[in-house]
Design a protein around this motif. Structure first.
Motif, PDB file in Angstrom:
ATOM      1  N   MET A 174      -7.015-106.705  -8.120  1.00 40.68           N
ATOM      2  CA  MET A 174      -7.377-105.403  -7.578  1.00 40.68           C
ATOM      3  C   MET A 174      -6.188-104.473  -7.784  1.00 40.68           C
ATOM      4  O   MET A 174      -5.068-104.792  -7.358  1.00 40.68           O
ATOM      5  CB  MET A 174      -7.686-105.524  -6.079  1.00 40.68           C
ATOM      6  N   GLU A 221      -2.582-116.378  -2.974  1.00 40.72           N
ATOM      7  CA  GLU A 221      -2.693-114.948  -3.288  1.00 40.72           C
ATOM      8  C   GLU A 221      -1.326-114.399  -3.649  1.00 40.72           C
ATOM      9  O   GLU A 221      -0.300-115.026  -3.393  1.00 40.72           O
ATOM     10  CB  GLU A 221      -3.275-114.191  -2.097  1.00 40.72           C
ATOM     11  N   VAL A 269      -9.723-102.730   2.772  1.00 43.12           N
ATOM     12  CA  VAL A 269      -8.349-103.239   2.717  1.00 43.12           C
ATOM     13  C   VAL A 269      -7.486-102.328   1.838  1.00 43.12           C
ATOM     14  O   VAL A 269      -6.383-101.927   2.222  1.00 43.12           O
ATOM     15  CB  VAL A 269      -8.297-104.694   2.196  1.00 43.12           C
ATOM     16  N   ALA A 270      -8.018-101.958   0.656  1.00 39.16           N
ATOM     17  CA  ALA A 270      -7.242-101.109  -0.267  1.00 39.16           C
ATOM     18  C   ALA A 270      -6.899 -99.772   0.380  1.00 39.16           C
ATOM     19  O   ALA A 270      -5.778 -99.280   0.258  1.00 39.16           O
ATOM     20  CB  ALA A 270      -8.030-100.901  -1.557  1.00 39.16           C
ATOM     21  N   ARG A 326     -13.231-105.317   0.663  1.00 43.24           N
ATOM     22  CA  ARG A 326     -12.036-105.162  -0.188  1.00 43.24           C
ATOM     23  C   ARG A 326     -11.625-103.694  -0.262  1.00 43.24           C
ATOM     24  O   ARG A 326     -10.442-103.371  -0.266  1.00 43.24           O
ATOM     25  CB  ARG A 326     -12.308-105.709  -1.595  1.00 43.24           C
ATOM     26  N   GLN A 327     -12.616-102.818  -0.321  1.00 42.87           N
ATOM     27  CA  GLN A 327     -12.344-101.384  -0.396  1.00 42.87           C
ATOM     28  C   GLN A 327     -11.627-100.902   0.862  1.00 42.87           C
ATOM     29  O   GLN A 327     -10.694-100.103   0.811  1.00 42.87           O
ATOM     30  CB  GLN A 327     -13.657-100.611  -0.606  1.00 42.87           C
ATOM     31  N   TRP A 362      -2.944-109.170   0.538  1.00 47.06           N
ATOM     32  CA  TRP A 362      -4.114-108.274   0.616  1.00 47.06           C
ATOM     33  C   TRP A 362      -5.404-109.019   0.876  1.00 47.06           C
ATOM     34  O   TRP A 362      -6.398-108.426   1.259  1.00 47.06           O
ATOM     35  CB  TRP A 362      -4.274-107.510  -0.701  1.00 47.06           C
ATOM     36  N   PHE A 363      -5.403-110.348   0.713  1.00 41.40           N
ATOM     37  CA  PHE A 363      -6.681-111.067   0.720  1.00 41.40           C
ATOM     38  C   PHE A 363      -6.870-111.952   1.945  1.00 41.40           C
ATOM     39  O   PHE A 363      -7.740-111.695   2.773  1.00 41.40           O
ATOM     40  CB  PHE A 363      -6.813-111.894  -0.563  1.00 41.40           C
ATOM     41  N   ILE A 419     -18.626-108.059   0.091  1.00 42.83           N
ATOM     42  CA  ILE A 419     -17.213-108.371  -0.190  1.00 42.83           C
ATOM     43  C   ILE A 419     -16.534-107.126  -0.751  1.00 42.83           C
ATOM     44  O   ILE A 419     -15.415-106.773  -0.374  1.00 42.83           O
ATOM     45  CB  ILE A 419     -17.081-109.538  -1.199  1.00 42.83           C
ATOM     46  N   LEU A 430      -8.924-110.131   4.919  1.00 40.01           N
ATOM     47  CA  LEU A 430     -10.347-110.467   4.858  1.00 40.01           C
ATOM     48  C   LEU A 430     -10.737-111.450   5.956  1.00 40.01           C
ATOM     49  O   LEU A 430     -11.870-111.436   6.429  1.00 40.01           O
ATOM     50  CB  LEU A 430     -10.737-110.994   3.475  1.00 40.01           C
TER      51      LEU A 430
END
Length: 379
Positions: free
Chosen positions: A141, A99, A332-333, A329-330, A155-156, A325, A160
């Motif tokens: 993203m 990543e 995390v952002a 992800r949202q 971020w991943f 997913i 996650l």
């Protein structure tokens, strides 16, 4: 900065002779297709999963440096015992880095691609220890305004995984959980999620320094596996939280079995009646890392209602599907600079990442020594 037409990429090559070779290769940057973007990579973390591919079980006490300052080469011996497991990758030069984050410098012709021009994005898809990376729009993203590549680099994998751990707990009917190697970047994120979401979390660490890190961010239950009172401390925390699922990053040794033993003692303390088969409370340990490569030892003193299995992020994400997913992800952002903030102790160039003095530090995988590669540092 270069012109983006070609860029350096870090490669790991395991030769049939048993020699591991790490080097930098200059590769042409492909033209982006309609739904693709070209990203100038400015931040990519070194995670344990990356080290698994880059170095793996190679004997780094045999490491030697050669090449030049701009094109360093590192070689080391791979133990014979590890070679069988590695047979699919022999003589194949592998790019590294799961990543990262950077800036979009060129795009394909689709509207979605063009909308990303000049934007700072986080990305997933391998080969991130490289100066320029071409990716599909769906694998990047856009980062929130004001976020730097370093803010979004991790971020991943860790965010996650931490969210996947709490999701798995809920989906499998548990109400609280145990985590080992708990002072890691991932462990700190997991504490922030659990505090925010009201989940009981028992943290297992290996030193007072690690316990202090977690107490500072508000962790309530922290037990030290090196303390003489460890089993009693752990049992007490399990009685209070009711945790019946554990995620273990250590893997080897006695810890997974000790957790199940303490879960059984905790279950029996609150049981209404005796059963000679042990408690009927289901206890689960998922091993999701291998910080200790020794065999996993289970001394079965915990009845017959238990499981030990492996857990990996990618199969978990495949199971929950794209809509879920997207929801993760949202989150995390929106919490990138709070819950999911990562802290790095060193930022190195590709060349510096191949210096033996740096490898010796980041390959130890110790808490509080997290490295970030900036492939365009000094470029």
């Amino acid at each position: 900065m270069g012109d983006g037409k070609t860029g350096l990429q870090l490669r790991s090559l395991l030769k049939k002779s048993g020699e591991l070779e790490l080097s930098l290769v200059n590769i042409p940057t492909p033209e982006p297709a309609d739904d693709e973007v070209v990203v100038r990579v400015e931040a990519a973390p070194i995670n344990p999963s990356d080290l698994g591919l880059m170095i793996g079980p190679a004997d780094m006490s045999t490491a030697k440096a050669s090449g030049t300052r701009d094109a360093p080469v590192v070689t080391a011996r791979m133990p014979d015992a590890a070679m069988k497991m590695m047979s699919p990758r022999l003589d194949e030069s592998m790019p590294v880095g799961n990543e990262g984050a950077g800036v979009v410098i060129k795009t394909g012709s689709s509207d979605a691609a063009k909308a990303l021009m000049g934007k700072t994005v986080a990305m997933i898809g391998g080969a991130m220890y490289t100066q320029y990376r071409v990716l599909k729009v769906r694998d990047v993203m856009e980062l929130p305004a004001g976020a730097s590549p370093a803010d979004g680099a991790s971020w991943f994998v860790n965010p996650l995984t931490a969210l996947g751990i709490t999701e798995t707990m809920r989906r499998e009917g548990h109400k609280a959980l145990v985590h080992t190697a708990a002072a890691s970047n991932l462990g700190q994120m997991l504490n922030k999620i659990c505090i925010k979401d009201g989940i009981g979390l028992v943290n297992i660490v290996r030193s007072k320094e690690q316990a202090d890190i977690l107490h500072k961010i508000g962790a309530k239950y922290v037990v030290d596996s090196t303390a003489p009172t460890f089993m009693d401390d752990l049992t007490g925390a399990l009685v209070e939280t009711g945790a019946t699922i554990a995620f273990d990053a250590i893997g080897g040794g006695k810890l997974a079995g000790q957790i199940l033993t303490c879960m059984e003692i905790a279950a029996n303390k609150t049981a209404k009646e005796y059963s000679r088969y042990g408690s009927n409370v289901y206890k689960q340990v998922y091993i999701y890392g291998s910080l200790d490569n020794r065999p996993t030892e289970l001394s079965r003193a915990f009845g017959l209602t238990w499981g030990v299995g492996g857990w990996l992020l990618t199969p978990f994400l495949q199971k929950i599907g794209p809509a879920e997913i997207g929801r993760l992800r949202q989150r995390v952002a929106s919490e990138l600079k709070t819950t999911f903030a990562s802290h790095y102790t060193q930022v190195v160039s590709l060349q510096e990442a191949l210096q033996l003095s740096h490898i010796a530090i980041y390959n130890k995988r110790s808490t509080g020594e997290k490295y970030l590669i900036n492939p365009n540092k000094g470029g």
